[in-house]
Design an enzyme around this catalytic site. Sequence first.
Site, PDB file in Angstrom:
ATOM      1  CB  SER A 172      21.611  19.767  36.898  1.00 27.95           C
ATOM      2  OG  SER A 172      19.942  20.188  37.423  1.00 27.95           O
ATOM      3  CB  SER A 173      17.740  23.430  37.127  1.00 30.74           C
ATOM      4  OG  SER A 173      17.749  23.259  38.601  1.00 30.74           O
ATOM      5  CB  SER A 177      23.629  23.299  32.751  1.00 24.42           C
ATOM      6  OG  SER A 177      24.472  22.757  31.965  1.00 24.42           O
ATOM      7  CB  CYS A 200      13.971  19.584  30.272  1.00 20.51           C
ATOM      8  SG  CYS A 200      13.730  20.654  31.540  1.00 20.51           S
ATOM      9  CG  ASN A 241      10.482  21.881  34.953  1.00 20.56           C
ATOM     10  OD1 ASN A 241      10.129  22.339  35.916  1.00 20.56           O
ATOM     11  ND2 ASN A 241      11.329  21.584  35.915  1.00 20.56           N
ATOM     12  CG  HIS A 249      16.133  19.032  40.316  1.00 23.26           C
ATOM     13  ND1 HIS A 249      14.539  20.406  40.727  1.00 23.26           N
ATOM     14  CD2 HIS A 249      16.029  19.633  39.466  1.00 23.26           C
ATOM     15  CE1 HIS A 249      14.286  20.580  39.609  1.00 23.26           C
ATOM     16  NE2 HIS A 249      15.957  20.645  39.088  1.00 23.26           N
ATOM     17  CG  MET A 293      14.510  16.502  37.186  1.00 28.04           C
ATOM     18  SD  MET A 293      14.811  16.292  39.103  1.00 28.04           S
ATOM     19  CE  MET A 293      14.826  14.536  38.650  1.00 28.04           C
TER      20      MET A 293
END
Length: 400
Positions: A66-67, A69, A104, A106, A319, A323
Amino acid sequence: MSFKPQLKIPATYMRGGTSKGVFFALTDLPNEAQQAGAARDALLLRIIGSPDPYAKQTDGMGGATSSTSKTVIVSKSTQVDHDVDYLFGQVAIDKPFIDWSGNCGNLTAAVGAFAISHGLVSASRIPDNGIAIVRIWQANINKTIIAHIPMHNGEVQETGDFELDGVTFPAAEVLVEFMAPADKNAAMFPTGNVVDDLLLPESVSEFAQRGLSSIRATMINAGIPTIFVNAVDIGFTGKELQDAINNDATTLAFFEQLRAHGAVKMGLINHIDEAKARQHTPKIAFVAPPVDYVASSGKSIKADEIDLQVRALSMGKLHHAMMGTAAVAIAVAAAVEGSLVNIAAGGKPRSQVVFGHPSGTLKVGAKASFTQGNWQVEKASMSRSARVLMEGHIRVPETR
């Protein structure tokens, strides 16, 4: 049979915080993808390499987590007193789906640098040396974010000695401020309560197996809609690493059911079945008081170095760090007395906290106040880092 050559699209591959994504200037996308819709989604899915039944994204730019994509589209701002508009797409790995419902945090750290490097910020606002203040309009959630971008000799400074747990190498520090991160058109606490007893149907096997008919939860709209529960209430310690959660299909199904029922309670969806099409939001996290633990890097974290433990899931998996938008929710909830986050951190007013996550620790801050019967937050802030990994052109087959 003849086949068309691949499209060639200018793009930049960037790390922001503990995430990576493919960044595009809006005007560099093919005309049909410059507008939201099926054509844009199909193009970005193919670029990232989704849907992939092997869950590897081998034939695309995604990193099968998930981080990694993720996609970002940046353009000159349509809003007064802003420099750029930033749109984020969370790309599902094994499904033909992009979730545009949230931000997001990040990758936000990389937006300012990308905007400066691509001439999207007025030169008059960029010092040759010092800090450039980039005013970002987050188009997914209609919020203002201020990024403080270090400059050196007229160029974005990416190298430095700032260390961020979850990222192997140091880089330049980027301060990110999320202005009024709670939804102005909705209550920070959508149920009207700082803590709720979330009723859970006993007919759901994932709840029945844990003997749960209800669970205490703090449900907050700040940074990103997030549901916080106590680790101890669901059989965890709060110091779990990824393998303890992600290798257990039954546990993952439990968290997804809990997330879906919380989303209904928050008013984000009308029925739990709708959660399947809203994977990015809300987030679900569990909290616990500070304890000693060993991070995924092997680093020892002592209880007296942190204020609380937090573990959060993204796109159905725990995660590896935290996030950015969920960190905003943690900061705001910690500032609100009586929330589960605040209680885990000791139960006293907090303008900032240091929390433990699977990769290490993170310090976040927020200014919250109770005004006219409602909780309000002025801003939340955190430091991240970002850098360009590769720039040039994406090659992608036509999707039509």
